[in-house]
Each structure stands twice: as structure tokens, then as C-alpha cells.
Design a protein around this motif. Sequence first.
Motif, mmCIF file in Angstrom:
data_model
loop_
_atom_site.group_PDB
_atom_site.id
_atom_site.type_symbol
_atom_site.label_atom_id
_atom_site.label_comp_id
_atom_site.label_asym_id
_atom_site.label_seq_id
_atom_site.Cartn_x
_atom_site.Cartn_y
_atom_site.Cartn_z
ATOM 1 N N ASN A 92 0.827 -1.204 0.000
ATOM 2 C CA ASN A 92 0.000 0.000 0.000
ATOM 3 C C ASN A 92 0.866 1.260 0.000
ATOM 4 O O ASN A 92 0.626 2.199 -0.765
ATOM 5 N N VAL A 93 1.891 1.281 0.852
ATOM 6 C CA VAL A 93 2.781 2.450 0.942
ATOM 7 C C VAL A 93 3.539 2.641 -0.362
ATOM 8 O O VAL A 93 3.650 3.758 -0.876
ATOM 9 N N ILE A 94 4.052 1.546 -0.918
ATOM 10 C CA ILE A 94 4.808 1.621 -2.169
ATOM 11 C C ILE A 94 3.931 2.175 -3.300
ATOM 12 O O ILE A 94 4.363 3.019 -4.087
ATOM 13 N N ASP A 95 2.693 1.708 -3.372
ATOM 14 C CA ASP A 95 1.783 2.167 -4.429
ATOM 15 C C ASP A 95 1.424 3.634 -4.257
ATOM 16 O O ASP A 95 1.441 4.405 -5.226
ATOM 17 N N LYS A 96 1.090 4.042 -3.036
ATOM 18 C CA LYS A 96 0.675 5.430 -2.808
ATOM 19 C C LYS A 96 1.797 6.423 -3.033
ATOM 20 O O LYS A 96 1.562 7.532 -3.508
ATOM 21 N N LEU A 97 3.033 6.036 -2.708
ATOM 22 C CA LEU A 97 4.165 6.955 -2.833
ATOM 23 C C LEU A 97 4.886 6.832 -4.176
ATOM 24 O O LEU A 97 5.842 7.569 -4.436
#
Length: 112
Positions: A103-108
Motif C-alpha cells: 500500500n505504501v509503495i503504491d501510494k508513494l
Amino acid sequence: MERLVARIRGCGAIDSNFIYSGASFMAESNDTMDMKEFQLHEKDTGSADVQVARLTSRISQLTEHLKSHVKDHSSRRGLLKMVAQRRSLLDYLSRSESDRYKNVIDKLNLRK
């Protein structure tokens, strides 16, 4: 403190209505807006997700700074430390909670 403010006002360096009031002087930055996206609960300020988001924001700011200030080696060292810190936090997330990591990788928009 009052004498210093009066002295600064006297030289015309700042507006006569300006009074420095510590941390409340700073406006809400993009960091707090980024942080709200990644918080696990309302008062979450220290989870790995939030730390990675704040580090990513600061890393992009420093990268832009270093494009115009090529010889600023102390800031470059700080940038490398932040990148390493973000990497270790992402490693921790990938080991412990892979769904949060993705989730963090996708959002950032980070690689991987």
C-alpha cells in the motif's frame, strides 16, 4: 525578547504587526497532509507508514535543493542517511506486514 522585537521593528525589517510566537508561527505543511493519508488511527504519528511518507517528502525536497546547490555536501550526507532510514523502514514493513508495505509503495510511487 520584547527588546529584540522592538529593535527589529525599528529597522523596518519586518511588518509592525508581526510577533514571533514559536511553533504556532509555522503553517501546516505538506507533511501533515501526507501524514493523514498513511495514519493507522487519528493520533498516529510514528508508525512506519507515516515515517516513510514523511521521509519521502523530505527526500524529494532535498533532491530539488541539491540540484541547484551541487556543492552542499552536508545536505547530501543527510539525504543519504534519510534514504537509508526509509529503506530500513520499508524492509521492516515488507517483513512484518506485506499488505501495508504494498500500500505504501503504491501510494508513494516508489519502485518495487
